[in-house]
Design a protein around this motif. Structure first.
Motif, PDB file in Angstrom:
ATOM      1  N   THR A   1     -37.111  24.439 -28.687  1.00 15.12           N
ATOM      2  CA  THR A   1     -35.706  24.399 -28.270  1.00 15.12           C
ATOM      3  C   THR A   1     -35.530  24.205 -26.778  1.00 15.12           C
ATOM      4  O   THR A   1     -34.451  24.447 -26.242  1.00 15.12           O
ATOM      5  CB  THR A   1     -34.978  25.685 -28.733  1.00 15.12           C
ATOM      6  N   ASP A   2     -36.550  23.724 -26.093  1.00 13.03           N
ATOM      7  CA  ASP A   2     -36.455  23.453 -24.655  1.00 13.03           C
ATOM      8  C   ASP A   2     -35.298  22.492 -24.359  1.00 13.03           C
ATOM      9  O   ASP A   2     -34.613  22.604 -23.346  1.00 13.03           O
ATOM     10  CB  ASP A   2     -37.760  22.841 -24.142  1.00 13.03           C
TER      11      ASP A   2
ATOM     12  N   ASP B   1     -31.694  23.896 -23.716  1.00  8.68           N
ATOM     13  CA  ASP B   1     -31.423  24.514 -22.418  1.00  8.68           C
ATOM     14  C   ASP B   1     -30.853  23.538 -21.397  1.00  8.68           C
ATOM     15  O   ASP B   1     -30.093  23.932 -20.524  1.00  8.68           O
ATOM     16  CB  ASP B   1     -32.712  25.144 -21.890  1.00  8.68           C
TER      17      ASP B   1
ATOM     18  N   ASP C   1     -23.839  21.058 -24.974  1.00 15.25           N
ATOM     19  CA  ASP C   1     -24.167  21.870 -26.154  1.00 15.25           C
ATOM     20  C   ASP C   1     -24.092  21.037 -27.432  1.00 15.25           C
ATOM     21  O   ASP C   1     -23.512  21.432 -28.432  1.00 15.25           O
ATOM     22  CB  ASP C   1     -23.246  23.091 -26.254  1.00 15.25           C
TER      23      ASP C   1
ATOM     24  N   VAL D   1     -27.283  27.082 -28.348  1.00 15.48           N
ATOM     25  CA  VAL D   1     -27.060  26.943 -26.911  1.00 15.48           C
ATOM     26  C   VAL D   1     -28.078  27.713 -26.066  1.00 15.48           C
ATOM     27  O   VAL D   1     -28.032  27.652 -24.850  1.00 15.48           O
ATOM     28  CB  VAL D   1     -25.621  27.363 -26.522  1.00 15.48           C
ATOM     29  N   GLU D   2     -28.986  28.433 -26.731  1.00 17.23           N
ATOM     30  CA  GLU D   2     -30.000  29.181 -26.001  1.00 17.23           C
ATOM     31  C   GLU D   2     -31.382  28.863 -26.552  1.00 17.23           C
ATOM     32  O   GLU D   2     -31.546  28.660 -27.762  1.00 17.23           O
ATOM     33  CB  GLU D   2     -29.748  30.688 -26.118  1.00 17.23           C
ATOM     34  N   VAL D   3     -32.358  28.865 -25.683  1.00 15.43           N
ATOM     35  CA  VAL D   3     -33.739  28.623 -26.076  1.00 15.43           C
ATOM     36  C   VAL D   3     -34.223  29.774 -26.952  1.00 15.43           C
ATOM     37  O   VAL D   3     -33.935  30.939 -26.682  1.00 15.43           O
ATOM     38  CB  VAL D   3     -34.643  28.486 -24.831  1.00 15.43           C
ATOM     39  N   LYS D   4     -34.942  29.409 -28.005  1.00 16.14           N
ATOM     40  CA  LYS D   4     -35.567  30.383 -28.890  1.00 16.14           C
ATOM     41  C   LYS D   4     -37.051  30.059 -28.951  1.00 16.14           C
ATOM     42  O   LYS D   4     -37.448  28.908 -28.725  1.00 16.14           O
ATOM     43  CB  LYS D   4     -34.976  30.276 -30.302  1.00 16.14           C
TER      44      LYS D   4
END
Length: 107
Positions: free
Chosen positions: A15-16, A19, A24, A83-86
Motif C-alpha cells: 500500500t505504499d 500514501d 485518495d 488512505v493509509e499505508v497498511k
C-alpha cells in the motif's frame, strides 16, 4: 488518461502507493487494490511507489493485462477508499513474481 492497478498486485497488496496519492483514488479489496478512474488525476506518483510494478497508465497497460482497466473501474465503485499505508500480507514476497493470478482475486 488514468492509472490502472494490474495483476501483479493480487495477493501482494503493498500500500505504499496509497500514501502518495493526492486524491485518495485507491480502493481496497481483500487482496487487491484498484484506482478509481474518476478520482485519478494522472499525477504518476503511485507508479514509482509500487514495489511489484503493478501500476500503469491506461495507455501503457500490457496487452495481456488490458482487462484490468475495466476491472479497476468496476471494483472502484464497490470497494471503499484506502488512505493509509497498511502492512503487506506476510506472503507478499512469495506472490510478487507469480503470473496468472486473476483466479485468486477476492471480491
Amino acid at each position: 488518461m488514468t492509472y490502472v492497478v494490474t495483476e501483479a498486485c493480487i495477493k501482494c497488496k503493498h500500500t505504499d502507493c496509497v500514501d502518495v496519492c493526492p486524491t485518495d483514488a485507491f480502493r481496497e479489496g481483500p487482496n487487491f487494490l484498484v484506482i478509481d478512474p474518476e478520482e485519478c488525476i494522472d499525477c504518476t506518483l503511485c507508479v514509482a511507489e509500487c514495489p511489484v510494478d503493478a501500476i500503469y497508465a491506461d495507455d501503457d497497460v500490457p496487452d495481456d493485462q488490458r482487462q484490468f482497466i475495466a476491472l479497476n473501474e468496476e471494483l472502484a465503485k464497490e470497494w471503499k477508499p484506502i488512505v493509509e499505508v497498511k502492512p503487506a500480507p506476510e506472503d507478499a514476497g512469495m506472490w510478487a513474481t507469480v503470473k496468472d493470478k486473476l483466479k485468486f482475486l477476492e471480491r
